[in-house]
Every structure is written in C-alpha cells, then in structure tokens.
Design a protein around this motif. Structure first.
Motif, PDB file in Angstrom:
ATOM      1  N   PRO A   1       6.223  10.547  10.837  1.00  0.00           N
ATOM      2  CA  PRO A   1       5.660  11.665  11.578  1.00  0.00           C
ATOM      3  C   PRO A   1       6.867  12.640  11.755  1.00  0.00           C
ATOM      4  N   GLU A   2       8.117  11.964  11.968  1.00  0.00           N
ATOM      5  CA  GLU A   2       9.134  13.015  12.411  1.00  0.00           C
ATOM      6  C   GLU A   2       9.862  13.952  11.078  1.00  0.00           C
ATOM      7  N   LEU A   3       9.216  13.148   9.688  1.00  0.00           N
ATOM      8  CA  LEU A   3       9.779  13.994   8.679  1.00  0.00           C
ATOM      9  C   LEU A   3       8.714  14.918   8.089  1.00  0.00           C
ATOM     10  N   PHE A   4       7.753  14.581   8.105  1.00  0.00           N
ATOM     11  CA  PHE A   4       6.584  15.257   7.418  1.00  0.00           C
ATOM     12  C   PHE A   4       5.643  16.152   8.379  1.00  0.00           C
ATOM     13  N   SER A   5       5.633  17.000   8.326  1.00  0.00           N
ATOM     14  CA  SER A   5       5.115  17.890   9.364  1.00  0.00           C
ATOM     15  C   SER A   5       3.385  17.984   9.158  1.00  0.00           C
ATOM     16  N   ALA A   6       3.140  17.879   8.011  1.00  0.00           N
ATOM     17  CA  ALA A   6       1.630  17.846   7.482  1.00  0.00           C
ATOM     18  C   ALA A   6       1.234  17.228   6.432  1.00  0.00           C
ATOM     19  N   VAL A   7       0.203  16.609   6.152  1.00  0.00           N
ATOM     20  CA  VAL A   7      -0.267  15.962   4.801  1.00  0.00           C
ATOM     21  C   VAL A   7      -1.515  16.599   4.106  1.00  0.00           C
ATOM     22  N   GLY A   8      -1.472  16.600   2.786  1.00  0.00           N
ATOM     23  CA  GLY A   8      -2.601  17.135   2.172  1.00  0.00           C
ATOM     24  C   GLY A   8      -3.010  16.092   1.287  1.00  0.00           C
ATOM     25  N   ALA A   9      -4.464  15.723   1.334  1.00  0.00           N
ATOM     26  CA  ALA A   9      -4.786  14.456   0.737  1.00  0.00           C
ATOM     27  C   ALA A   9      -5.916  14.793  -0.104  1.00  0.00           C
ATOM     28  N   HIS A  10      -5.850  14.810  -1.500  1.00  0.00           N
ATOM     29  CA  HIS A  10      -6.987  15.206  -2.488  1.00  0.00           C
ATOM     30  C   HIS A  10      -7.371  14.026  -3.083  1.00  0.00           C
ATOM     31  N   SER A  11      -8.613  13.424  -2.975  1.00  0.00           N
ATOM     32  CA  SER A  11      -9.531  12.489  -3.300  1.00  0.00           C
ATOM     33  C   SER A  11      -8.733  11.192  -3.122  1.00  0.00           C
ATOM     34  N   GLY A  12      -8.273  10.941  -1.964  1.00  0.00           N
ATOM     35  CA  GLY A  12      -7.284   9.907  -1.501  1.00  0.00           C
ATOM     36  C   GLY A  12      -8.017   8.856  -0.672  1.00  0.00           C
ATOM     37  N   LEU A  13      -7.169   7.805   0.012  1.00  0.00           N
ATOM     38  CA  LEU A  13      -7.776   6.840   1.071  1.00  0.00           C
ATOM     39  C   LEU A  13      -6.979   6.792   1.856  1.00  0.00           C
ATOM     40  N   PRO A  14      -7.360   6.038   3.266  1.00  0.00           N
ATOM     41  CA  PRO A  14      -6.594   6.225   4.425  1.00  0.00           C
ATOM     42  C   PRO A  14      -5.398   4.842   4.385  1.00  0.00           C
ATOM     43  N   THR A  15      -4.610   4.970   5.236  1.00  0.00           N
ATOM     44  CA  THR A  15      -3.690   3.906   5.225  1.00  0.00           C
ATOM     45  C   THR A  15      -4.553   2.651   5.731  1.00  0.00           C
ATOM     46  N   GLY A  16      -3.827   1.454   4.853  1.00  0.00           N
ATOM     47  CA  GLY A  16      -4.358   0.397   5.195  1.00  0.00           C
ATOM     48  C   GLY A  16      -5.665  -0.052   4.930  1.00  0.00           C
ATOM     49  N   SER A  17      -6.154   0.797   3.900  1.00  0.00           N
ATOM     50  CA  SER A  17      -7.834   0.500   3.599  1.00  0.00           C
ATOM     51  C   SER A  17      -7.947  -0.661   2.391  1.00  0.00           C
ATOM     52  N   ALA A  18      -6.586  -1.355   1.865  1.00  0.00           N
ATOM     53  CA  ALA A  18      -6.459  -2.193   0.998  1.00  0.00           C
ATOM     54  C   ALA A  18      -5.262  -2.949   1.278  1.00  0.00           C
ATOM     55  N   LYS A  19      -5.379  -4.272   0.908  1.00  0.00           N
ATOM     56  CA  LYS A  19      -4.120  -4.954   1.054  1.00  0.00           C
ATOM     57  C   LYS A  19      -3.940  -5.606  -0.422  1.00  0.00           C
ATOM     58  N   ASP A  20      -4.719  -5.789  -1.356  1.00  0.00           N
ATOM     59  CA  ASP A  20      -4.570  -6.373  -2.606  1.00  0.00           C
ATOM     60  C   ASP A  20      -5.503  -5.693  -3.624  1.00  0.00           C
ATOM     61  N   LEU A  21      -5.390  -6.145  -4.784  1.00  0.00           N
ATOM     62  CA  LEU A  21      -6.412  -5.770  -5.906  1.00  0.00           C
ATOM     63  C   LEU A  21      -7.960  -5.796  -5.498  1.00  0.00           C
ATOM     64  N   PRO A  22      -8.453  -6.693  -4.936  1.00  0.00           N
ATOM     65  CA  PRO A  22      -9.840  -6.834  -4.627  1.00  0.00           C
ATOM     66  C   PRO A  22     -10.148  -5.766  -3.636  1.00  0.00           C
ATOM     67  N   SER A  23      -9.307  -5.904  -2.672  1.00  0.00           N
ATOM     68  CA  SER A  23      -9.817  -4.780  -1.455  1.00  0.00           C
ATOM     69  C   SER A  23      -9.779  -3.583  -1.959  1.00  0.00           C
ATOM     70  N   ALA A  24      -8.583  -3.228  -2.785  1.00  0.00           N
ATOM     71  CA  ALA A  24      -8.535  -2.050  -3.279  1.00  0.00           C
ATOM     72  C   ALA A  24      -9.831  -1.374  -4.162  1.00  0.00           C
ATOM     73  N   TYR A  25     -10.536  -2.248  -4.788  1.00  0.00           N
ATOM     74  CA  TYR A  25     -11.744  -2.067  -5.530  1.00  0.00           C
ATOM     75  C   TYR A  25     -12.914  -1.647  -4.453  1.00  0.00           C
ATOM     76  N   ALA A  26     -12.936  -2.558  -3.530  1.00  0.00           N
ATOM     77  CA  ALA A  26     -13.744  -2.237  -2.316  1.00  0.00           C
ATOM     78  C   ALA A  26     -13.550  -0.893  -1.622  1.00  0.00           C
ATOM     79  N   ALA A  27     -12.480  -0.695  -1.314  1.00  0.00           N
ATOM     80  CA  ALA A  27     -12.014   0.582  -0.698  1.00  0.00           C
ATOM     81  C   ALA A  27     -12.416   1.817  -1.582  1.00  0.00           C
ATOM     82  N   MET A  28     -11.948   1.637  -2.695  1.00  0.00           N
ATOM     83  CA  MET A  28     -12.355   2.942  -3.518  1.00  0.00           C
ATOM     84  C   MET A  28     -13.880   2.976  -3.849  1.00  0.00           C
ATOM     85  N   ALA A  29     -14.684   1.867  -3.343  1.00  0.00           N
ATOM     86  CA  ALA A  29     -16.072   2.183  -3.878  1.00  0.00           C
ATOM     87  C   ALA A  29     -16.793   2.472  -2.220  1.00  0.00           C
ATOM     88  N   GLY A  30     -15.836   2.900  -1.347  1.00  0.00           N
ATOM     89  CA  GLY A  30     -16.257   3.149   0.058  1.00  0.00           C
ATOM     90  C   GLY A  30     -16.517   2.004   0.892  1.00  0.00           C
TER      91      GLY A  30
END
Length: 353
Positions: A211-240
């Motif tokens: 946060p000390e380096l980047f003053s703002a973030v632009g996220a287009h069609s993305g996901l929040p930090t930590g929403s997945a930890k591996d491939l199976p959870s990535a698919y689940a996160a992408m599905a909402g």
C-alpha cells in the motif's frame, strides 16, 4: 478469455515438463469445450464436427495466433522500450511506454497487468492506455508473464506463494515498479496498478501487499486476494463460490469494473473486491449511485467518498458485458468497444486524489 490458472509450474526435468505440458493441453481442451469448441489436428480429414475447428483458428480466437503481435503505434518522440527485471524471486520482461509529452514533466506511473494468453503489446493496444498517457503525461509499464512461468501466461494469483509481500510474483512486480519510478522520476504517491482478469487479481494482491507503493488499484473482471489457494479453489472462486482471504491493514483506493454477463469470472467477485475495499478503507462520508448508458451499453456505478472528499471506492457494473475490457479497442484481444471507457475512468480515478 481463458482466464484461469493453467498451472503455476517451473522448469524441471524433461519428463516432468512433458507431463506438465500434457496436463496443460488437457486443461485448455476442457476449457475450450466449455465454450462450445473442440480442437482438431492442423491436418484433418473431411467430416468435421459441427463445433470443431483447427487448432490455429481456435488459438487465434483466444489470442494465441502464434505470430508476433503488432506493436502499438508510437507518436513522434514517444518510446516503447523492452527491458527485464531480476531479483531473488525471479525475472520478468516488461515494456515501458514513455509518452512524447513526458518532456514537459512526468505526472505518474501506471502498471498494467495483462490477462491470460495476452502480451504487453496486445494489452497496450486493447486498452488504449498509451494514448491516455500522452494526454496526461504518465509512464505506463506493462510486465510480461511468460509461458515458462504459467502455461497460459496467467499471473499466478491463485498460488499461496504469489499472494504475499516480498515473495514470488508480487516481489518481482514491486521491484520492477520501484526501478521504473527511480528511472523516470515519478512523483511520490503517483504510482498505480491495474489489470484484467488474472492481471486484475494480481493488481489487487499488489495493492494489499504494497500500500505504500501503489496509491490506487484498478481491477477489471478480477478476484479478491486470497480467494484461491490452488487449482480447485481457483475454479470455485471464478464461479463465484470463493471467499476472500484475510488481509491486514487498510485498503488502497480501488476502482472495480465487471461485466454482468461475465461467464469466466463471476460478477460477484467484483462485488467482493469493492466490499472489502470499503470495509478496510477510510471512514466514509457519502455514497453516490447512478446509472446510465454509453456506447450501446447501460451501466450501474457506485462511488464512495472518504471524509476528505476523495473518491475511495468506485464500482462499475456494465450490463451485457462479458469477460472483456469495457470500451476497449477492437484491435486488441478480450475487448468490447461498447460501454464506458474503463481505461479513461481508471485514469480519472487514479489522478483524482
């Protein structure tokens, strides 16, 4: 866009590389099937299946034509340099756009993280960010995720080792950003990061980790930090179905774009990014909601202001938009010319503070 992790793999033995490539190809084939496509050999007999196509045609449709992508047009006096950055966490190539207008003074720096199968050159063309840099005199850095670090050139947002400060890809991206800041004399507090899909997920990670380096973030069609930890959870996160991980500290200013018709990354992920930025952001004084239509698409737009009057969080939902950059240029991949211009809105938001 095939915006899912095809594997966070690193070079190993020849046998291991062959096995991993086979797994990656299988993953691509299954994903193409989800889009109603089937891969055929380049040389095929007659009697083609109804929804099949040569591999070259499919790859071209998904931004992998195999040839070198065209370079963005350069105004006289502008440069688009090719460079690389190395630190203990690894090496990444990147392109840097310096507008001709920078001769009158640099106003800031925007780091742009492409989505899966894209390249820096393609992303620059599709988002039109270089033209905005000319108008507003900021530097644009486009890091490149190579296939050696992910089979589909996705940023490894789903890997635990690439979600934390001073580790993995966040360390590399922060390091090359600092290098660019020093090289171009970027003013303090004027460095921002944005991305599409896997790039957006990594942009959110960078905002949380640095946060000390980047003053703002632009996220287009993305996901929040930590929403997945591996491939199976990535698919689940992408599905909402994923839940954001816990992140300590305040959130940086955040602008979110997401299409209501996104079938690759569920729109609820955009809501989760915005909600967490609100929950961790500054004390809020006002929230303004509006709806409208531009360039053939309607949208809903909510802005939350801090007590100092600064826009803290913006959340745009573009009706009917799929997994593509809103208001983008048709010459780039994964863009939709209709709807609000996400690039222009992000730049406005970034430099408003």
């Amino acid at each position: 866009m095939i915006d899912f992790p095809a594997g966070a793999w690193r070079p190993a033995s020849a046998a291991m590389r062959a096995n991993r490539l086979a797994s990656a190809n299988d993953l691509v084939n299954r994903t193409l099937a989800r889009h109603g496509l089937a891969v055929e050999p380049e040389t095929k007999s007659t009697g083609t299946a109804a929804h099949s196509a040569p591999l070259s045609d499919i790859l071209a449709r998904f931004g992998q034509s195999g040839g070198r992508r065209p370079e963005p047009a350069l105004p006289e006096g502008a440069t688009f340099a090719d460079d690389s950055f190395t630190c203990p966490a690894g090496t990444r190539r990147y392109r840097t756009y310096v507008p001709a207008s920078a001769r009158d003074g640099v106003t800031g720096l925007v780091v742009m993280l492409h989505g899966c199968t894209q390249t820096p050159e393609d992303f620059a063309i599709g988002t039109g960010m270089n033209a905005l840099a000319e108008t507003h005199r900021f530097i644009v850095v486009y890091p490149h995720q190579a296939r050696g670090d992910n089979a589909q050139s996705c940023w490894n947002w789903f890997s635990r080792g690439d979600q934390q400060r001073d580790r993995g890809e966040p360390a590399i991206l922060a390091g090359l950003t600092r290098e660019a800041i020093a090289r171009h004399g970027v003013p303090d507090g004027r460095t921002f990061v944005a991305g599409l899909s896997a790039g957006a997920a990594m942009a959110v990670i960078l905002g949380d980790a640095y946060p000390e380096l980047f003053s703002a973030v632009g996220a287009h069609s993305g996901l929040p930090t930590g929403s997945a930890k591996d491939l199976p959870s990535a698919y689940a996160a992408m599905a909402g179905q994923g839940s954001p991980g816990n992140v300590a500290g305040p959130a940086v200013r955040t602008i979110v774009f997401h299409g209501s018709a996104d079938k690759t990354v569920h729109p609820s992920n955009g809501e989760k990014i915005a909600r967490r930025a609100l929950d961790r952001g500054p004390q809020q004084s006002l929230q303004h909601e509006e709806s409208g239509a531009t360039s053939g698409r309607s949208f809903r737009h909510c802005t939350t202001y801090g007590t100092d009057g600064t826009e803290a969080v913006e959340h745009w939902v573009v009706e009917g938009l799929g997994h593509a950059w809103s208001g983008g240029q048709a010459a780039g991949s994964y863009t939709d010319a209709q709807g609000p211009d996400a690039s222009a809105e992000m730049v406005r938001f970034f430099f408003a503070s």
